[in-house]
Design a protein around this motif. Structure first.
Motif, PDB file in Angstrom:
ATOM      1  N   HIS A 128       0.755  -1.259  -0.077  1.00 40.47           N
ATOM      2  CA  HIS A 128       0.092  -0.118  -0.021  1.00 40.47           C
ATOM      3  C   HIS A 128       0.847   1.060   0.115  1.00 40.47           C
ATOM      4  CE1 HIS A 128      -4.220  -1.423   1.357  1.00 40.47           C
ATOM      5  NE2 HIS A 128      -3.484  -2.779   0.814  1.00 40.47           N
ATOM      6  N   ARG A 129       0.301   2.408  -0.659  1.00 41.96           N
ATOM      7  CA  ARG A 129       1.201   3.585  -0.668  1.00 41.96           C
ATOM      8  C   ARG A 129       0.293   4.398   0.207  1.00 41.96           C
ATOM      9  NH1 ARG A 129       0.027   4.444  -6.579  1.00 41.96           N
ATOM     10  NH2 ARG A 129      -1.765   3.017  -5.993  1.00 41.96           N
ATOM     11  N   TYR A 130       1.141   5.469   0.686  1.00 41.50           N
ATOM     12  CA  TYR A 130       0.415   6.424   2.008  1.00 41.50           C
ATOM     13  C   TYR A 130       1.041   7.621   1.393  1.00 41.50           C
ATOM     14  CZ  TYR A 130      -0.666   2.398   4.278  1.00 41.50           C
ATOM     15  OH  TYR A 130      -1.277   0.922   4.653  1.00 41.50           O
ATOM     16  N   TYR A 131       0.012   8.671   0.993  1.00 41.12           N
ATOM     17  CA  TYR A 131       0.243   9.880   0.470  1.00 41.12           C
ATOM     18  C   TYR A 131       0.245  10.836   1.394  1.00 41.12           C
ATOM     19  CZ  TYR A 131       0.789   8.052  -4.323  1.00 41.12           C
ATOM     20  OH  TYR A 131       1.038   7.381  -5.371  1.00 41.12           O
ATOM     21  N   PHE A 132       1.388  11.487   1.809  1.00 45.39           N
ATOM     22  CA  PHE A 132       1.203  12.625   2.791  1.00 45.39           C
ATOM     23  C   PHE A 132       1.412  13.752   2.235  1.00 45.39           C
ATOM     24  CE2 PHE A 132       2.941   9.012   5.478  1.00 45.39           C
ATOM     25  CZ  PHE A 132       2.138   9.201   6.443  1.00 45.39           C
ATOM     26  N   VAL A 133       0.301  14.535   2.173  1.00 47.17           N
ATOM     27  CA  VAL A 133       0.113  15.730   1.255  1.00 47.17           C
ATOM     28  C   VAL A 133      -0.090  17.167   2.219  1.00 47.17           C
ATOM     29  CG1 VAL A 133      -0.918  16.823  -0.967  1.00 47.17           C
ATOM     30  CG2 VAL A 133      -0.807  14.411  -0.800  1.00 47.17           C
ATOM     31  N   VAL A 134       0.532  18.158   1.760  1.00 44.58           N
ATOM     32  CA  VAL A 134       0.319  19.530   1.982  1.00 44.58           C
ATOM     33  C   VAL A 134      -0.370  20.248   0.968  1.00 44.58           C
ATOM     34  CG1 VAL A 134       1.350  21.403   3.434  1.00 44.58           C
ATOM     35  CG2 VAL A 134       2.075  19.250   4.053  1.00 44.58           C
ATOM     36  N   HIS A 135      -1.509  20.717   1.451  1.00 47.11           N
ATOM     37  CA  HIS A 135      -2.239  21.500   0.384  1.00 47.11           C
ATOM     38  C   HIS A 135      -2.313  23.014   0.926  1.00 47.11           C
ATOM     39  CE1 HIS A 135      -4.357  17.638  -0.588  1.00 47.11           C
ATOM     40  NE2 HIS A 135      -4.213  17.289   0.654  1.00 47.11           N
ATOM     41  N   ALA A 136      -1.566  23.834  -0.126  1.00 53.90           N
ATOM     42  CA  ALA A 136      -1.694  25.181   0.047  1.00 53.90           C
ATOM     43  C   ALA A 136      -3.167  25.675  -0.243  1.00 53.90           C
ATOM     44  CB  ALA A 136      -0.511  25.885  -0.672  1.00 53.90           C
ATOM     45  N   VAL A 137      -3.762  26.565   0.546  1.00 53.93           N
ATOM     46  CA  VAL A 137      -5.065  26.701   0.383  1.00 53.93           C
ATOM     47  C   VAL A 137      -5.162  28.359   0.581  1.00 53.93           C
ATOM     48  CG1 VAL A 137      -7.676  26.840   1.450  1.00 53.93           C
ATOM     49  CG2 VAL A 137      -5.894  24.840   1.813  1.00 53.93           C
ATOM     50  N   GLY A 138      -5.939  28.948  -0.515  1.00 57.61           N
ATOM     51  CA  GLY A 138      -5.802  30.454  -0.615  1.00 57.61           C
ATOM     52  C   GLY A 138      -7.010  31.117   0.139  1.00 57.61           C
ATOM     53  N   GLU A 139      -7.266  30.625   1.183  1.00 55.96           N
ATOM     54  CA  GLU A 139      -8.325  31.021   2.184  1.00 55.96           C
ATOM     55  C   GLU A 139      -7.773  30.733   3.790  1.00 55.96           C
ATOM     56  OE1 GLU A 139     -12.496  30.327   1.232  1.00 55.96           O
ATOM     57  OE2 GLU A 139     -12.164  30.524  -0.882  1.00 55.96           O
ATOM     58  N   GLU A 140      -8.046  31.543   4.590  1.00 52.57           N
ATOM     59  CA  GLU A 140      -7.628  31.261   6.079  1.00 52.57           C
ATOM     60  C   GLU A 140      -8.349  29.960   6.687  1.00 52.57           C
ATOM     61  OE1 GLU A 140      -7.616  34.670   8.694  1.00 52.57           O
ATOM     62  OE2 GLU A 140      -6.508  35.788   7.345  1.00 52.57           O
ATOM     63  N   SER A 141      -9.407  29.811   6.097  1.00 52.76           N
ATOM     64  CA  SER A 141     -10.345  28.700   6.479  1.00 52.76           C
ATOM     65  C   SER A 141     -10.842  27.841   5.087  1.00 52.76           C
ATOM     66  CB  SER A 141     -11.547  29.124   7.362  1.00 52.76           C
ATOM     67  OG  SER A 141     -12.198  28.058   7.652  1.00 52.76           O
ATOM     68  N   LEU A 142     -10.755  26.535   5.331  1.00 50.90           N
ATOM     69  CA  LEU A 142     -11.366  25.844   4.227  1.00 50.90           C
ATOM     70  C   LEU A 142     -12.879  25.895   3.974  1.00 50.90           C
ATOM     71  CD1 LEU A 142     -10.500  23.940   1.791  1.00 50.90           C
ATOM     72  CD2 LEU A 142     -10.628  22.202   3.489  1.00 50.90           C
ATOM     73  N   GLY A 143     -13.444  26.247   5.154  1.00 52.20           N
ATOM     74  CA  GLY A 143     -14.881  26.269   5.088  1.00 52.20           C
ATOM     75  C   GLY A 143     -15.622  25.133   5.500  1.00 52.20           C
ATOM     76  N   VAL A 144     -15.018  24.289   6.292  1.00 48.79           N
ATOM     77  CA  VAL A 144     -15.749  23.143   6.670  1.00 48.79           C
ATOM     78  C   VAL A 144     -15.461  22.871   8.165  1.00 48.79           C
ATOM     79  CG1 VAL A 144     -15.298  21.661   4.642  1.00 48.79           C
ATOM     80  CG2 VAL A 144     -13.733  21.443   6.551  1.00 48.79           C
ATOM     81  N   ASP A 145     -16.337  21.948   8.932  1.00 43.92           N
ATOM     82  CA  ASP A 145     -15.828  21.807  10.263  1.00 43.92           C
ATOM     83  C   ASP A 145     -15.649  20.589  10.534  1.00 43.92           C
ATOM     84  OD1 ASP A 145     -18.443  20.282  10.332  1.00 43.92           O
ATOM     85  OD2 ASP A 145     -19.716  21.977  11.040  1.00 43.92           O
TER      86      ASP A 145
END
Length: 173
Positions: A128-145
């Protein structure tokens, strides 16, 4: 137990292209077996991660770990950390079980817990492959809880990601 099936493609190759930036880890070497610390039954510890060169306009980060090789149609989410402040550029080993920076929070992984779940493929299954990903987001909050599913987080990332940094490890039980 082996569940015969084809190897899935790198799931991030199937998403719209975006800027890339650097991600390093003292615990995960790209394409190599995970250390025991990142295996559920042995250490169950989130790895050390450090990133640099995020795109201009980055206002927060989302950190994920995804296994596309789980014997399910949707893979398996091992870690989803949302709303990491833009001035944070590293996480220490074990950070998922400690105090989180700023307003960062976890959504439940596919094991049902808020936090990191180490590698836990079926015994005898394919690598199995385990993808560790850091996503750069253009907003201070992604807008989910914190009640959002990893799929909802990913859906929101499809529209708000400025760049991605990826390192992946492997594990076979």
């Amino acid at each position: 137990m082996s569940i015969e099936r084809p190897v899935t493609p790198n799931p991030y190759d199937l998403l719209p292209q975006t800027a890339s930036f650097a991600l390093t880890s003292a615990d995960v070497t790209d394409g190599q077996p995970l250390k025991d610390d990142q295996v559920a039954a042995l250490g169950n510890t989130s790895p050390q991660l450090a990133w640099s060169g995020a795109p201009e306009g980055t206002k927060s980060f989302v950190v994920t770990c995804f296994d596309p090789d789980a014997p399910t149609p949707s893979g398996f989410w091992h870690w989803v950390l949302v709303d990491v402040p833009a001035d944070v550029t590293s996480l220490d080993a074990g950070a998922a079980s400690g105090d989180l920076p700023g307003n960062a929070f976890h959504v439940r992984n596919d094991g049902g817990d808020a936090g990191f779940m180490g590698a836990a493929p079926p015994e005898g299954d394919q690598v199995h492959r385990y993808y560790f990903v850091v996503h750069a987001v253009g907003e201070e909050s992604l807008g989910v809880d914190a009640d959002a599913s990893p799929a909802v987080v990913s859906f929101n990332l499809a529209f708000k990601t400025l760049g991605r940094a990826i390192v992946h490890g492997t594990y076979q039980h």
